[in-house]
Scaffold this motif. Structure first.
Motif, PDB file in Angstrom:
ATOM      1  N   SER A  12      12.334  -0.904 -13.512  1.00 24.04           N
ATOM      2  CA  SER A  12      11.403   0.139 -13.911  1.00 24.04           C
ATOM      3  C   SER A  12      10.030  -0.463 -14.219  1.00 24.04           C
ATOM      4  O   SER A  12       8.995   0.025 -13.738  1.00 24.04           O
ATOM      5  CB  SER A  12      11.943   0.871 -15.154  1.00 24.04           C
ATOM      6  OG  SER A  12      10.962   1.706 -15.723  1.00 24.04           O
ATOM      7  N   GLN A  59       0.463  11.168 -10.830  1.00 19.21           N
ATOM      8  CA  GLN A  59       1.633  10.788 -11.620  1.00 19.21           C
ATOM      9  C   GLN A  59       2.405  12.020 -12.080  1.00 19.21           C
ATOM     10  O   GLN A  59       3.638  12.076 -11.982  1.00 19.21           O
ATOM     11  CB  GLN A  59       1.201   9.977 -12.843  1.00 19.21           C
ATOM     12  CG  GLN A  59       0.677   8.584 -12.535  1.00 19.21           C
ATOM     13  CD  GLN A  59       0.163   7.900 -13.782  1.00 19.21           C
ATOM     14  OE1 GLN A  59       0.861   7.789 -14.778  1.00 19.21           O
ATOM     15  NE2 GLN A  59      -1.081   7.435 -13.748  1.00 19.21           N
ATOM     16  N   THR A  96       6.256  12.874 -10.957  1.00 21.20           N
ATOM     17  CA  THR A  96       7.321  12.847 -11.967  1.00 21.20           C
ATOM     18  C   THR A  96       7.903  14.238 -12.193  1.00 21.20           C
ATOM     19  O   THR A  96       9.109  14.379 -12.447  1.00 21.20           O
ATOM     20  CB  THR A  96       6.796  12.278 -13.301  1.00 21.20           C
ATOM     21  OG1 THR A  96       5.625  13.015 -13.709  1.00 21.20           O
ATOM     22  CG2 THR A  96       6.431  10.817 -13.167  1.00 21.20           C
ATOM     23  N   SER A  97       7.072  15.267 -12.082  1.00 21.14           N
ATOM     24  CA  SER A  97       7.575  16.632 -12.245  1.00 21.14           C
ATOM     25  C   SER A  97       8.531  17.009 -11.115  1.00 21.14           C
ATOM     26  O   SER A  97       9.599  17.585 -11.349  1.00 21.14           O
ATOM     27  CB  SER A  97       6.407  17.628 -12.287  1.00 21.14           C
ATOM     28  OG  SER A  97       5.575  17.394 -13.398  1.00 21.14           O
ATOM     29  N   TYR A 103       4.639   4.445 -10.292  1.00 22.25           N
ATOM     30  CA  TYR A 103       4.698   5.158 -11.569  1.00 22.25           C
ATOM     31  C   TYR A 103       5.875   6.132 -11.600  1.00 22.25           C
ATOM     32  O   TYR A 103       6.537   6.296 -12.628  1.00 22.25           O
ATOM     33  CB  TYR A 103       3.407   5.943 -11.795  1.00 22.25           C
ATOM     34  CG  TYR A 103       2.195   5.129 -12.154  1.00 22.25           C
ATOM     35  CD1 TYR A 103       2.224   4.194 -13.190  1.00 22.25           C
ATOM     36  CD2 TYR A 103       0.991   5.307 -11.477  1.00 22.25           C
ATOM     37  CE1 TYR A 103       1.092   3.471 -13.540  1.00 22.25           C
ATOM     38  CE2 TYR A 103      -0.145   4.588 -11.819  1.00 22.25           C
ATOM     39  CZ  TYR A 103      -0.082   3.675 -12.850  1.00 22.25           C
ATOM     40  OH  TYR A 103      -1.209   2.962 -13.195  1.00 22.25           O
ATOM     41  N   TRP A 104       6.111   6.784 -10.472  1.00 19.55           N
ATOM     42  CA  TRP A 104       7.199   7.766 -10.421  1.00 19.55           C
ATOM     43  C   TRP A 104       8.551   7.092 -10.674  1.00 19.55           C
ATOM     44  O   TRP A 104       9.361   7.594 -11.452  1.00 19.55           O
ATOM     45  CB  TRP A 104       7.235   8.464  -9.064  1.00 19.55           C
ATOM     46  CG  TRP A 104       5.973   9.141  -8.663  1.00 19.55           C
ATOM     47  CD1 TRP A 104       4.891   9.413  -9.465  1.00 19.55           C
ATOM     48  CD2 TRP A 104       5.635   9.639  -7.361  1.00 19.55           C
ATOM     49  NE1 TRP A 104       3.912  10.045  -8.737  1.00 19.55           N
ATOM     50  CE2 TRP A 104       4.325  10.203  -7.447  1.00 19.55           C
ATOM     51  CE3 TRP A 104       6.295   9.672  -6.139  1.00 19.55           C
ATOM     52  CZ2 TRP A 104       3.695  10.782  -6.350  1.00 19.55           C
ATOM     53  CZ3 TRP A 104       5.663  10.247  -5.044  1.00 19.55           C
ATOM     54  CH2 TRP A 104       4.382  10.800  -5.157  1.00 19.55           C
ATOM     55  N   SER A 156       9.048   5.972 -14.273  1.00 19.06           N
ATOM     56  CA  SER A 156       9.424   7.062 -15.177  1.00 19.06           C
ATOM     57  C   SER A 156      10.851   7.546 -14.947  1.00 19.06           C
ATOM     58  O   SER A 156      11.525   7.983 -15.888  1.00 19.06           O
ATOM     59  CB  SER A 156       8.453   8.235 -15.007  1.00 19.06           C
ATOM     60  OG  SER A 156       7.135   7.856 -15.328  1.00 19.06           O
ATOM     61  N   ALA A 157      11.310   7.472 -13.701  1.00 15.15           N
ATOM     62  CA  ALA A 157      12.620   8.042 -13.362  1.00 15.15           C
ATOM     63  C   ALA A 157      13.792   7.125 -13.719  1.00 15.15           C
ATOM     64  O   ALA A 157      14.837   7.594 -14.178  1.00 15.15           O
ATOM     65  CB  ALA A 157      12.661   8.374 -11.872  1.00 15.15           C
TER      66      ALA A 157
END
Length: 283
Positions: free
Chosen positions: A65, A96, A100-101, A160-161, A164-165
């Protein structure tokens, strides 16, 4: 007290790019210094704040990550030189949030129900429009730089995705995975520098940028406690002040020039990004 803690990441992530550009240097210097700074804070957290042991698999996933975060951050540092901080930060933030959404919806079923998805997609449209407005420029001489910067941000934001995941796949607290994440940042930054420009290891610019890594990682650690004390939604909304601070700071502290039309579009776009991010938080 909880609100004060919530302001730490908002202010820290907001001033981070401003300090970085005041220090100067190339992206290799900036990412190396950032990696060293994150490792230092990660070690402090490991020895004084971590009370949960991790399996090897969880440790490695957390490290991965952090390594992916370096991809996104390096792209952002490169874009600073092409677009400036005041244009890069809202575009990067918008990308971002969109990524991420969508990952949260598609992989983790975070927008359950038709109504939530309709509202969520509406928020994503706001984010996209907002990012597009902040990219408006009347300087025809910098069209190639703008295109290159946008391509870099669009491709590296994947880092970044994933950053976060991946933590959502492990059963461990944010404090427990913090050190391996920061270790992953350092290792990935070091590998990048060794392949890209090893001489950065001898540059004083690299070590001046350590302060940026310290600010980032302290802010990230504070966010963990802010989410616990304020709730994830409130904590996340407050952190969105960072894009306002960095964008306005780029214009007024770094003296990045904008025409009246560009300034107007930037402020409107910034507002749409903040509103869109707030909407996605409460779904």
């Amino acid at each position: 007290m909880n609100i004060l803690i919530a302001l730490i990441p908002a202010i820290g992530w907001g001033i981070q790019p401003l300090i970085l550009k005041k220090i100067g240097g190339r992206p290799v210097n900036e990412i190396l210094g950032t990696g060293i700074g994150t490792l230092l804070v990660g070690l402090v957290v490991y020895f004084f704040f971590t009370d949960q042991s991790l399996s090897l698999g969880t440790f490695m996933l957390a490290m991965a990550s952090g390594a992916f975060w370096v991809i996104g951050q390096t792209g952002q540092y490169m874009a600073f030189n092409l677009l400036g901080v005041s244009r890069t930060m809202p575009i990067s933030t918008g990308l971002q949030l969109v990524g991420t959404s969508l990952i949260g919806m598609l992989l983790f079923n975070e927008w359950a129900g038709t109504t939530s998805r309709i509202i969520g997609f509406g928020a994503i449209i706001l984010l996209i429009i907002g990012a597009a407005l902040t990219a408006v420029t009347e300087d025809s001489s910098n069209k190639s730089g703008l295109s290159k910067g946008l391509i870099i941000l669009a491709t590296t934001s994947v880092g970044y995705w994933v950053y976060s995941a991946l933590p959502k796949l492990v059963d461990a607290s944010g404090a427990a995975i913090f050190f391996p994440q920061m270790l992953g940042v350092f290792v990935a930054a070091l590998i990048y520098v060794l392949f890209k420009q090893p001489t950065a290891l001898k540059s004083d610019k690299s070590y001046k940028a350590v302060i940026v890594g310290i600010i980032f990682s302290i802010s990230a650690f504070a966010y963990i406690f802010s989410a616990q004390g304020n709730g994830v939604a409130t904590a996340y909304v407050i952190t969105q002040l960072n894009v306002v601070i960095s964008t306005l700071g780029g214009m007024f502290i770094l003296k990045e020039k904008k025409t009246p039309k560009e300034l107007r579009f930037t402020l409107i776009g910034l507002t749409l990004i903040v509103v869109g991010s707030i909407i996605t938080t409460f779904l």
